[in-house]
Design an enzyme around this catalytic site. Sequence first.
Site, PDB file in Angstrom:
ATOM      1  N   HIS A  86      29.573 -35.788  81.336  1.00  0.00           N
ATOM      2  CA  HIS A  86      28.916 -35.013  80.265  1.00  0.00           C
ATOM      3  C   HIS A  86      27.450 -35.406  80.113  1.00  0.00           C
ATOM      4  CE1 HIS A  86      29.830 -38.236  77.164  1.00  0.00           C
ATOM      5  NE2 HIS A  86      28.687 -37.786  76.681  1.00  0.00           N
ATOM      6  N   ASP A 139      35.955 -37.140  82.596  1.00  0.00           N
ATOM      7  CA  ASP A 139      34.513 -37.248  82.295  1.00  0.00           C
ATOM      8  C   ASP A 139      33.864 -38.347  83.146  1.00  0.00           C
ATOM      9  OD1 ASP A 139      32.083 -36.930  81.055  1.00  0.00           O
ATOM     10  OD2 ASP A 139      32.684 -37.884  79.161  1.00  0.00           O
ATOM     11  N   SER A 237      27.106 -43.280  76.202  1.00  0.00           N
ATOM     12  CA  SER A 237      27.979 -42.555  77.119  1.00  0.00           C
ATOM     13  C   SER A 237      27.708 -42.929  78.563  1.00  0.00           C
ATOM     14  CB  SER A 237      27.788 -41.048  76.957  1.00  0.00           C
ATOM     15  OG  SER A 237      28.390 -40.626  75.772  1.00  0.00           O
TER      16      SER A 237
END
Length: 276
Positions: A86, A139, A237
């Site tokens: 992402h 992801d 992230s």
Amino acid sequence: MRGTRHPISSRRAAVGVVAAAAAVATLVAPAPAAADGGVVGGHTAQVADAPWVVALSSRDRFGRTRAGQFCGGVVIAPAKVATAAHCLREDVLGVAPDRLEDLKVIAGRSSLLGPGGYEVPVSAIWINPAYDPDSNSGDVAVLTLAQRLPDGYTIPVARAGDAAYTPGTAATVYGWGDTTGQGTYASRLHAAEVSVLPDESCARAYPAGKGPARYRADTMLCAGTDQGGRDACQGDSGGPLVAHGRLIGLVSWGSGCGRADSPGVYTRASTLLPPS
Ligand code: 4AZ
């Protein structure tokens, strides 16, 4: 929108950072997060003790204020960095990832604006074809570096069945992201100690049918603390969750940051990365 909660600075570069970080949004509608201090409730850390932690950078897209940092990553081979898929979405980057000409990996530098370390261009990008932006399953992406990093930067990936995945195991998450849940992005690397949680806690926190994202034990892993307070947050992230000296997860998503009832969700390393 998460971004509306962030105070918008009048400094142009800072606006860029805030807007960019807001774009790397959690998939569950956020509520006010714990405000106790990339990683909330953690402490500063040195890359010398965690040389496999890297920052993804694009000064073109995210400004120079924090050396263009917008996500984390982890070195899994001398010229391979794992991160979250992402992080490379076009709506995050503003362009398709293969058109981001100054995408770099910053390694060996604890303070983003400090000296030393390496800034290595990315020569190829693999995005997990099974990544589903709606559910956030799968992801993971792998960047190929234009140059190899020195020996000693690589962390082994935990295989399925590794004791490091056992619920209750102490794990550490690293990143340069938000330290408060309110858009306070770190220049220095932070780390926080969390515990691997049983799949049932996560399934309960993120059930099917409550929004697009839900916990999937086959591709995800959950970690946190009973009281909350220590967690990954926006900007972390793609960065590593490490236990027993091995990579067990990549920071992926969650509802808010550091909330007792909403643990951090990680991409499960064993199912998505080749064992190294
Ligand atoms: C994010 O938006 C994000 N508390 C990352 C991790 C967590 C929440 C949000 C986990 O990138």
